[in-house]
Scaffold this motif. Structure first.
Motif, PDB file in Angstrom:
ATOM      1  N   SER A  84      33.523 -58.123  28.299  1.00 37.99           N
ATOM      2  CA  SER A  84      34.110 -59.451  27.710  1.00 37.99           C
ATOM      3  C   SER A  84      35.525 -59.807  27.738  1.00 37.99           C
ATOM      4  CB  SER A  84      33.875 -59.060  26.016  1.00 37.99           C
ATOM      5  OG  SER A  84      34.509 -58.041  25.639  1.00 37.99           O
ATOM      6  N   SER A 122      24.130 -57.368  24.672  1.00 39.97           N
ATOM      7  CA  SER A 122      25.126 -56.677  23.947  1.00 39.97           C
ATOM      8  C   SER A 122      25.452 -57.544  22.657  1.00 39.97           C
ATOM      9  CB  SER A 122      26.322 -57.054  24.765  1.00 39.97           C
ATOM     10  OG  SER A 122      27.779 -57.195  24.313  1.00 39.97           O
ATOM     11  N   THR A 188      36.144 -55.412  24.919  1.00 39.54           N
ATOM     12  CA  THR A 188      36.818 -55.560  23.750  1.00 39.54           C
ATOM     13  C   THR A 188      36.666 -54.305  23.038  1.00 39.54           C
ATOM     14  OG1 THR A 188      36.214 -58.031  23.713  1.00 39.54           O
ATOM     15  CG2 THR A 188      36.913 -56.987  21.495  1.00 39.54           C
TER      16      THR A 188
HETATM   17  C1  AKB Z   1      32.484 -55.432  25.554  1.00 43.82           C
HETATM   18  O1  AKB Z   1      33.234 -55.156  24.406  1.00 43.82           O
HETATM   19  O2  AKB Z   1      32.770 -56.147  26.260  1.00 43.82           O
HETATM   20  C2  AKB Z   1      31.456 -54.314  25.581  1.00 43.82           C
HETATM   21  C3  AKB Z   1      30.213 -54.677  24.793  1.00 43.82           C
HETATM   22  C4  AKB Z   1      30.440 -54.707  23.447  1.00 43.82           C
HETATM   23  O3  AKB Z   1      29.430 -55.382  25.390  1.00 43.82           O
HETATM   24  N1  AKB Z   1      31.854 -53.085  25.402  1.00 43.82           N
END
Ligand code: AKB
Length: 326
Positions: A84, A122, A188
């Protein structure tokens, strides 16, 4: 298909989940039957020396095809993705890798008559209009990040390939994944990993989201269990395919810091939100994974307390050996 017959390719095998998944699959199916692949980043010796390793670029179909032909691959765990935070810095790269990578792999899976393919989604598939607490399986999917857009489009594409071409493709909506072998890159939820490393090394951490930021999370052993259990489920009994909500725990960044303080009383955490706060604020506090529990028996083993103990034990040991890796 018997376990001996599987020839597995893992994309993103140098990454946070891929690196541990590859080692587990090698233990289960034999080192030579699990082909680790990556893009540019050099694999750690453990990964490189325990079985085959190849460089590919999932956005370039011919590079995948070469490996599939060379090793007669019949199963793929597609773990490579732009996450992300990096996705917001470079949305065009995020689309190219995540969307073209996913479509290339599924097209190759059909062309080479593969048995199974795992493509993760996700919690980034959700957005600010999604119900924030105990988010249902079927709900509003209007993410505000490019990563989230590729995850929703990926889920829809997977379901289309199941129905249109009869492809066996499965996946779940991973929450934030916490682990101590390979650092995550560009997500993130990375603060929930970094905080443990910094607590062990420096006894302090500056967190890039607010103290009250609450997100669904999972410890790596549960993530690996979810991935393999879903792949071993009877496909004909599944009602969902590539979009299962899965979760193990939900905690705020403040509660995470408090769980570490119980073991390291001098640990101090401050909170200085950056651009990732807005991304975190667009994701749910907690999600409902009843469909995964009912359709393939999903059940996590680790809660926050058990995970913190295990993380701190593992990292403290490595730190004492001068091998923390940061
Ligand atoms: C991110 O934070 O982008 C990944 C997710 C939650 O897919 N860890």
């Amino acid at each position: 298909m018997t376990e001996e017959m599987k020839k597995i390719m893992v994309t993103g095998s140098v990454g946070q989940i891929g690196s541990e998944l590859t080692m587990l699959l090698r233990k289960k199916y034999g080192n030579d039957n699990v082909i680790a692949t990556g893009h540019r980043t050099q694999p750690k010796p453990e990964l490189k020396d325990s079985g085959p390793f190849e460089f590919i670029n999932v956005a370039k179909k011919e590079t995948i095809e070469e490996v599939v032909k060379k090793y007669d691959i019949d199963t793929v765990y597609h773990m490579s993705a732009i996450l992300s935070a990096v996705g917001e810095k470079n949305p065009h790269l995020c689309w190219d890798v995540n969307m073209n990578g996913t479509k290339n792999l599924m097209d190759i899976a059909i062309e080479y008559e593969m048995g199974q393919i795992f493509i993760p989604s996700s919690i980034a598939a959700f957005g600010p209009e999604t119900p924030i607490d105990n988010t249902p399986q079927e709900t509003v999917l209007k993410p505000r990040t490019m990563y989230g857009v590729t995850k929703v489009a990926g889920e829809l594409l997977c379901d289309y390939y199941v129905r249109r071409f009869g492809l066996d493709v499965r996946g779940c909506r991973y929450p934030g994944i916490i682990s101590n072998e390979t650092l995550p890159g560009g997500g993130t939820t990375d603060y929930a990993v970094a905080i443990y490393y910094e607590a062990v090394k420096n006894k302090k951490y500056t967190c890039f989201v607010r103290e009250d930021t609450r997100l669904p999370m999972m410890y790596m052993p549960d993530c690996l269990k979810a991935t393999i259990d879903l792949m071993e489920a009877d496909f004909s009994k599944l009602k969902h395919y590539s979009d299962f909500n899965v979760t193990a725990m939900s905690f705020s960044a403040g509660e995470l810091a408090d769980s570490i303080k119980k073991h390291i009383p001098e640990f101090g955490c401050t909170f200085e939100p950056d651009f990732r706060q807005e991304i975190a604020d667009s994701w749910p506090n907690s999600i409902d994974d009843t469909a995964a529990r009912e359709e393939w028996g999903w059940e996590p083993d680790y809660d926050l307390e058990a995970m913190t103990k295990d993380m701190l034990d593992a990292l403290s040991k490595r730190h004492a050996e001068g091998n923390l890796g940061i």
